[in-house]
Write a protein that holds these residues in place. Structure first.
Motif, PDB file in Angstrom:
ATOM      1  N   LEU A  58      -4.045  -1.311  -7.133  1.00  0.00           N
ATOM      2  CA  LEU A  58      -4.935  -0.266  -7.667  1.00  0.00           C
ATOM      3  C   LEU A  58      -4.146   0.959  -8.103  1.00  0.00           C
ATOM      4  O   LEU A  58      -4.433   1.561  -9.125  1.00  0.00           O
ATOM      5  CB  LEU A  58      -5.932   0.150  -6.592  1.00  0.00           C
ATOM      6  N   LEU A  59      -3.150   1.298  -7.268  1.00  0.00           N
ATOM      7  CA  LEU A  59      -2.335   2.476  -7.591  1.00  0.00           C
ATOM      8  C   LEU A  59      -1.566   2.278  -8.892  1.00  0.00           C
ATOM      9  O   LEU A  59      -1.480   3.174  -9.713  1.00  0.00           O
ATOM     10  CB  LEU A  59      -1.356   2.760  -6.458  1.00  0.00           C
ATOM     11  N   LEU A  64      -4.929  -5.761   2.239  1.00  0.00           N
ATOM     12  CA  LEU A  64      -5.323  -4.366   1.961  1.00  0.00           C
ATOM     13  C   LEU A  64      -4.193  -3.568   1.291  1.00  0.00           C
ATOM     14  O   LEU A  64      -4.411  -2.886   0.290  1.00  0.00           O
ATOM     15  CB  LEU A  64      -5.761  -3.678   3.264  1.00  0.00           C
ATOM     16  N   THR A  65      -2.978  -3.723   1.841  1.00  0.00           N
ATOM     17  CA  THR A  65      -1.846  -2.983   1.260  1.00  0.00           C
ATOM     18  C   THR A  65      -1.623  -3.412  -0.184  1.00  0.00           C
ATOM     19  O   THR A  65      -1.475  -2.580  -1.084  1.00  0.00           O
ATOM     20  CB  THR A  65      -0.571  -3.237   2.084  1.00  0.00           C
ATOM     21  N   LYS A  81      -3.670  -4.885  -2.271  1.00  0.00           N
ATOM     22  CA  LYS A  81      -4.765  -4.468  -3.168  1.00  0.00           C
ATOM     23  C   LYS A  81      -4.641  -2.979  -3.520  1.00  0.00           C
ATOM     24  O   LYS A  81      -4.839  -2.577  -4.663  1.00  0.00           O
ATOM     25  CB  LYS A  81      -6.126  -4.716  -2.488  1.00  0.00           C
ATOM     26  N   THR A  82      -4.314  -2.183  -2.498  1.00  0.00           N
ATOM     27  CA  THR A  82      -4.199  -0.738  -2.735  1.00  0.00           C
ATOM     28  C   THR A  82      -3.035  -0.439  -3.678  1.00  0.00           C
ATOM     29  O   THR A  82      -3.162   0.396  -4.584  1.00  0.00           O
ATOM     30  CB  THR A  82      -3.993   0.002  -1.394  1.00  0.00           C
ATOM     31  N   MET A  83      -1.912  -1.147  -3.463  1.00  0.00           N
ATOM     32  CA  MET A  83      -0.749  -0.914  -4.328  1.00  0.00           C
ATOM     33  C   MET A  83      -1.072  -1.305  -5.774  1.00  0.00           C
ATOM     34  O   MET A  83      -0.676  -0.620  -6.711  1.00  0.00           O
ATOM     35  CB  MET A  83       0.474  -1.702  -3.835  1.00  0.00           C
ATOM     36  N   PRO A  89     -10.315  -3.557  14.972  1.00  0.00           N
ATOM     37  CA  PRO A  89     -10.232  -4.578  13.928  1.00  0.00           C
ATOM     38  C   PRO A  89      -8.832  -4.738  13.352  1.00  0.00           C
ATOM     39  O   PRO A  89      -8.102  -3.754  13.219  1.00  0.00           O
ATOM     40  CB  PRO A  89     -11.188  -4.055  12.853  1.00  0.00           C
ATOM     41  N   GLU A  90      -8.508  -5.982  13.069  1.00  0.00           N
ATOM     42  CA  GLU A  90      -7.254  -6.260  12.358  1.00  0.00           C
ATOM     43  C   GLU A  90      -7.511  -6.002  10.884  1.00  0.00           C
ATOM     44  O   GLU A  90      -8.486  -6.499  10.336  1.00  0.00           O
ATOM     45  CB  GLU A  90      -6.867  -7.728  12.559  1.00  0.00           C
ATOM     46  N   PRO A  91      -6.665  -5.246  10.249  1.00  0.00           N
ATOM     47  CA  PRO A  91      -6.918  -4.992   8.817  1.00  0.00           C
ATOM     48  C   PRO A  91      -6.745  -6.251   7.979  1.00  0.00           C
ATOM     49  O   PRO A  91      -5.997  -7.157   8.370  1.00  0.00           O
ATOM     50  CB  PRO A  91      -5.872  -3.944   8.452  1.00  0.00           C
ATOM     51  N   ASN A  92      -7.434  -6.282   6.902  1.00  0.00           N
ATOM     52  CA  ASN A  92      -7.293  -7.389   5.963  1.00  0.00           C
ATOM     53  C   ASN A  92      -5.840  -7.432   5.488  1.00  0.00           C
ATOM     54  O   ASN A  92      -5.301  -6.413   5.055  1.00  0.00           O
ATOM     55  CB  ASN A  92      -8.235  -7.099   4.781  1.00  0.00           C
TER      56      ASN A  92
END
Lengths: 167, 216
Positions: free
Chosen positions: A74-75, A67-68, A70-72, A61-64
């Motif tokens: 959240l961090l 994603l990076t 959103k994660t950043m 799968p190709e990542p969304n």
């Protein structure tokens, strides 16, 4: 439950290590020779490898793309959250200590005032000796047979108690 | 700033991701974003094929990266970066599976229309069309489904070992570190997994074998 056949296990492990290239040079040569002599081993190894190669059909799968990001995000919130939580905790603890000190001070002040007032005015708590008569008249010493106030009043009111009235 | 030891420096040269992770440890969000970009596709590949649910796999991938960042202070450059990454992932999957089991104990497993079993039940419908399909033709789709089902039928530990070996091209040593097993145990795990895969995929790789077995 039956335990697996050790020979079969050993064979499967050697086939597996052969596919993974985890056999030493010597072991690889020996295994090659064995396969040359034993067609069933060759077939088993080939089938196992063919099944393994089919795993290339598993989805990759190709990542969304977000994603990076959103994660950043959240961090960042997490770090801020941790920071604000820590500050809030510290502030909360200080507030609790201050309130505690205030209350302790107030109670000490009230207690001090109470005892000081008591000492100065000489107010004592009421004794529990409620049987003490209001008037200090020991009726028993006058007439021992008089046991109650009513009897005493009757005794007092006797017509000739204080001499006969003047004519 | 923690000093970088000689061995760490050597490892950083061998594995550039170790150098990036050391920067992350020293508080560089940019280095972390680069690590994520570099590893997320393969991590997602492992997680999707492990869990069978695209959304769940994305959530897990995000959780893995969050944990990498949160535990950055504990990072020591003693192994390749992906060993660290997948050790975190492996621990997370273990906990996740335990929690899922508890949830499943309370509710029965829904049967999917696609016929996919086990953890791959959502793959055919819930991938949102984003996955690179290896199946261009109907036959290819059937084949892909059979392979997914064969992997889904593996025991969890076998499945993880297979995916680490296949997607990350990891050695027995690395897999043993990640899964906290001996190398011998990994060797045995992969051998059993391969035997199970061969059995499950035998009708495809050797269509006549089924008939041969059926005949006395």
């Amino acid at each position: 439950m039956t335990s697996p056949d050790p020979d079969a296990t050993s064979k499967a492990e050697r086939i597996s290590a052969w596919i993974d290239g985890e056999l030493s040079e010597d072991a690889k040569d020996r295994f090659g020779e064995e396969m040359g002599k034993d067609p069933s081993l060759r077939l088993e190894a080939d089938l196992t490898k063919a099944a393994w190669d089919l795993l290339s059909h598993l989805p990759k799968p190709e990542p969304n793309p977000s994603l990076t990001q959103k994660t950043m995000t959240l961090l960042q919130f997490g770090e801020l959250g941790v920071a604000s939580n820590t500050s809030a905790k510290k502030a909360g603890q200080s507030a609790i200590v201050m309130i505690g000190l205030w209350w302790t001070g107030l109670v000490m002040l009230l207690l001090g005032s109470f005892f000081a007032t008591r000492a100065m005015t000489g107010i004592h708590s009421r004794t529990t000796d409620s049987k003490e008569p209001f008037f200090w008249l020991d009726t028993a010493s006058v007439r021992p047979e008089i046991r109650s106030d009513t009897e005493f009043l009757k005794w007092l009111a006797a017509p000739d108690r204080f001499g006969s009235p003047e004519p | 700033m923690p000093a970088i030891s000689e061995s760490s420096a050597r490892l950083s040269v061998l594995d550039p991701d170790v150098a990036l992770m050391l920067e992350v440890r020293d508080g560089s969000p940019e280095a972390f974003a680069r690590l994520m970009e570099k590893h997320q596709a393969r991590l997602l590949g492992v997680l999707v094929n492990w869990s069978g649910d695209r959304q769940e796999a994305e959530d897990l991938a995000q959780e893995v990266f969050l944990r990498v960042y949160q535990t950055r202070a504990k990072y020591r450059a003693t192994a390749r970066f992906n060993t660290w990454l997948y050790t975190i992932a492996s621990n997370l999957l273990r906990n996740h599976k335990r929690d899922s089991r508890l949830r499943k104990a309370a509710s029965p497993l829904p049967v999917s229309e696609s016929g996919a079993i086990g953890p791959l039940r959502h793959l055919s419908s819930a991938d949102g069309g984003r996955q690179e399909s290896s199946a261009d033709s109907p036959d290819g789709e059937e084949l892909a489904k059979a392979v997914r089902n064969a992997v889904a039928g593996l025991q969890e530990r076998q499945r993880l070992a297979v995916l680490l070996n296949k997607f990350e091209d990891m050695s027995y040593t690395q897999i043993s570190e990640i899964m906290n097993l001996s190398e011998k145990a990994v060797k045995s795990l992969l051998a059993r997994a391969r035997a199970n895969l061969r059995e499950a995929l035998e009708p495809i790789i050797s269509p006549t074998s089924g008939e041969r077995r059926a005949k006395p």
